[in-house]
Design an enzyme around this catalytic site. Structure first.
Site, mmCIF file in Angstrom:
data_model
loop_
_atom_site.group_PDB
_atom_site.id
_atom_site.type_symbol
_atom_site.label_atom_id
_atom_site.label_comp_id
_atom_site.label_asym_id
_atom_site.label_seq_id
_atom_site.Cartn_x
_atom_site.Cartn_y
_atom_site.Cartn_z
ATOM 1 N N GLU A 132 8.167 8.016 1.375
ATOM 2 C CA GLU A 132 7.303 6.883 0.841
ATOM 3 C C GLU A 132 8.345 5.648 0.253
ATOM 4 O O GLU A 132 7.931 5.602 -0.775
ATOM 5 C CB GLU A 132 6.149 7.445 0.286
ATOM 6 C CG GLU A 132 5.335 8.423 0.659
ATOM 7 C CD GLU A 132 4.016 8.725 0.118
ATOM 8 O OE1 GLU A 132 3.766 8.099 -0.890
ATOM 9 O OE2 GLU A 132 3.306 9.760 0.435
ATOM 10 N N GLU A 158 2.664 14.830 5.025
ATOM 11 C CA GLU A 158 1.694 15.257 4.257
ATOM 12 C C GLU A 158 0.206 14.757 4.478
ATOM 13 O O GLU A 158 0.226 13.568 5.027
ATOM 14 C CB GLU A 158 1.736 14.039 2.818
ATOM 15 C CG GLU A 158 3.106 14.830 2.079
ATOM 16 C CD GLU A 158 3.570 13.643 0.847
ATOM 17 O OE1 GLU A 158 2.601 12.990 0.420
ATOM 18 O OE2 GLU A 158 4.626 13.470 0.355
HETATM 19 O O1 IFM Z 1 1.810 13.580 -4.880
HETATM 20 C C1 IFM Z 1 1.903 12.551 -3.831
HETATM 21 C C2 IFM Z 1 3.383 12.803 -3.248
HETATM 22 O O2 IFM Z 1 4.367 12.933 -4.069
HETATM 23 C C3 IFM Z 1 3.615 11.752 -2.469
HETATM 24 N N1 IFM Z 1 2.452 11.443 -1.292
HETATM 25 C C4 IFM Z 1 1.123 11.153 -2.190
HETATM 26 C C5 IFM Z 1 0.962 12.590 -2.934
HETATM 27 C C6 IFM Z 1 -0.617 12.285 -3.629
HETATM 28 O O3 IFM Z 1 -0.394 11.126 -4.168
#
Ligand code: IFM
Length: 455
Positions: A169, A359
């Site tokens: 990200e 994710e």
């Molecule tokens: O916890 C975070 C992660 O580190 C990166 N993506 C989003 C998740 C939830 O906010």
């Protein structure tokens, strides 16, 4: 309920869970680990809710054996975790901390012994503070340092690790960490954004090439968080705003990663503002765009929700907002169709070779009940609906190869500290006891059956 309601995923579908180093490891100053920007930030009063820090977190640095056993018990095929750069290179470049290398090497061995494929993320936001002191991602030298660090990791683990995410990200680092002061390092300078984004993506491209040379047979990708930006109304103003937000946060990184360079409107905008210098000071140098656009083996998509945006100048003059409705504890709308739309869009517009959901998950605070168990029915429902959306995309042709639930464990949720629980496994931060929640038990069954019965 009949078998006709059964959703079955492709035979070799990879079911996993994800974490990140600073969010779970703790042991922030153990065994020669250097300071990261997140140590510095969390130790600065007022930055993280309730003054929480990642000093101990889930103590995974000491409890990794137990955590691998937990993953084996859930039947995970794969585990996505990140490497703490300052644990390996305490000063960011130069001397290697062998104890740090040994930690990850043992973890990888244990995962493989448990039949779990390691998917390694090289940068999940914990930049060595020493590099930040020299300017961090505002500097091209940080991208060079990242290539060196990648070389160290690739040589140490590349004989066993075959799947790599360079960055997690990058958008969040740019917007939250540099343009604003919502995350470490808290630079709070909007003018820094374009150069920071460029250097991150350059680091990504260089690292991909390094991995391909030092760890042959590796598959390399990048994890982008994609939030659809949808207009709140049919007004032109809302439509323009949603397109612009999409350009800044989604299209910029997708276009770069797929070798298309910068969206012209974005470049013109930043040049007009003076955030993107001309001539010798231009941060884009000869060869950069080719380096950044190096072909990827896969793209990782981190996806949680969408933003529904309303322009300030729209008739009712409401601020940018999300649609009211079913929300998680983060305030993020539960909108599984958004995942379907994202997958279809990326497949149609960019034709990636392969995709992973790197994710997806939900923060709900359900705690142990009188029976000592965590009945997180809302998370089960969330996952069921998002898995269903992903399955629909696969049926419509998207080459989705796997799914990583965020997160394996409750953990340090950045500026929100420990107030948000994304884990499918409960962590008692006082005792460090782990208890698989109902969602973990449900997920175990999904993995065993490679699918589930729809409601
Ligand atoms: O916890 C975070 C992660 O580190 C990166 N993506 C989003 C998740 C939830 O906010």
């Amino acid at each position: 309920m009949t078998e006709e309601n059964r959703i079955t995923f492709p035979q070799d579908f990879v079911w996993g869970a994800a974490t990140a180093a600073y969010q779970i490891e703790g042991a922030w100053d153990a065994d020669g680990r250097g300071e990261s920007v997140w140590d510095r930030y969390a130790h600065t009063p007022g930055k993280v809710l309730h003054g929480h820090t990642g000093d101990v977190a889930c103590d995974h640095y000491h409890r990794w054996r137990e955590d691998v056993a937990l993953m084996r018990d859930l039947g995970l095929h794969a585990y996505r975790f990140s490497i703490s750069w300052p644990r390996l290179l305490p000063d960011g470049r130069g001397a290697v901390n062998q104890k740090g290398v040994d930690f990850y090497s043992r973890l990888v061995d244990a995962l493989l012994e448990a039949g779990i494929q390691p998917f390694v993320t090289l940068f999940h936001w914990d930049l060595p503070q020493a590099l930040q002191d020299a300017g961090g991602w505002c500097n091209r030298a940080t991208a060079e340092a990242f290539a060196e660090y990648t070389n160290v990791v690739g040589r140490a683990l590349g004989d066993r690790v075959k799947r790599w995410f360079t960055l997690n990200e990058p958008q969040v680092v740019v917007i939250c960490g540099y343009e604003h002061d919502w995350h470490a390092p808290g630079v709070n300078d909007p003018a820094s954004g374009p150069a920071v984004a460029h250097h991150l993506m350059l680091a990504h491209g260089w690292a991909a090439s390094v991995l391909r040379s030092v760890a042959p047979g590796s598959e390399v990708g990048l994890a982008l968080d994609i939030w659809p930006q949808e207009p709140a109304s049919g007004s032109n103003a809302d439509a323009r705003l949603s397109q612009w937000r999409d350009c800044v946060s989604n299209r910029r990184f997708l276009d770069l990663a797929f070798g298309r360079g910068y969206p012209a409107a974005l470049e013109a905008h930043y040049r007009r503002l003076g955030y993107w210098p001309e001539g010798a000071d231009d941060f884009v140098k000869a060869g950069d765009m080719e380096a950044i656009g190096v072909p990827l083996d896969f793209l990782g998509i981190n996806h949680y929700s969408r933003n529904v945006v309303r322009d300030q100048e729209s008739p009712d003059n409401l601020p940018v907002t999300v649609v009211p409705g079913d929300k998680t504890d983060m305030g993020w709308e539960v909108y599984p169709n958004g995942l379907y739309n994202v997958l279809m869009r990326i497949w149609r517009e960019y034709a990636p070779r392969k995709l992973y959901i790197s994710e997806n998950g939900a923060s709900y605070s359900d705690a142990p009940g009188p029976d000592g168990q965590i009945h997180d029915a809302r998370r089960v429902d969330y996952l069921r609906r998002y898995f269903t959306a992903a399955h629909r995309a696969i049926q419509d042709g998207v080459p989705l190869a796997g799914y990583f639930v965020w997160s394996l464990l409750d953990n340090f949720e950045w500026a929100a500290g420990y107030t948000q629980r994304f884990g499918i496994v409960w962590v008692d931060y006082q005792t460090q006891q782990r208890i698989p929640k109902d969602s973990a038990l449900w997920y175990r069954q999904v993995i065993a059956d490679n699918g589930f019965l729809q409601k």
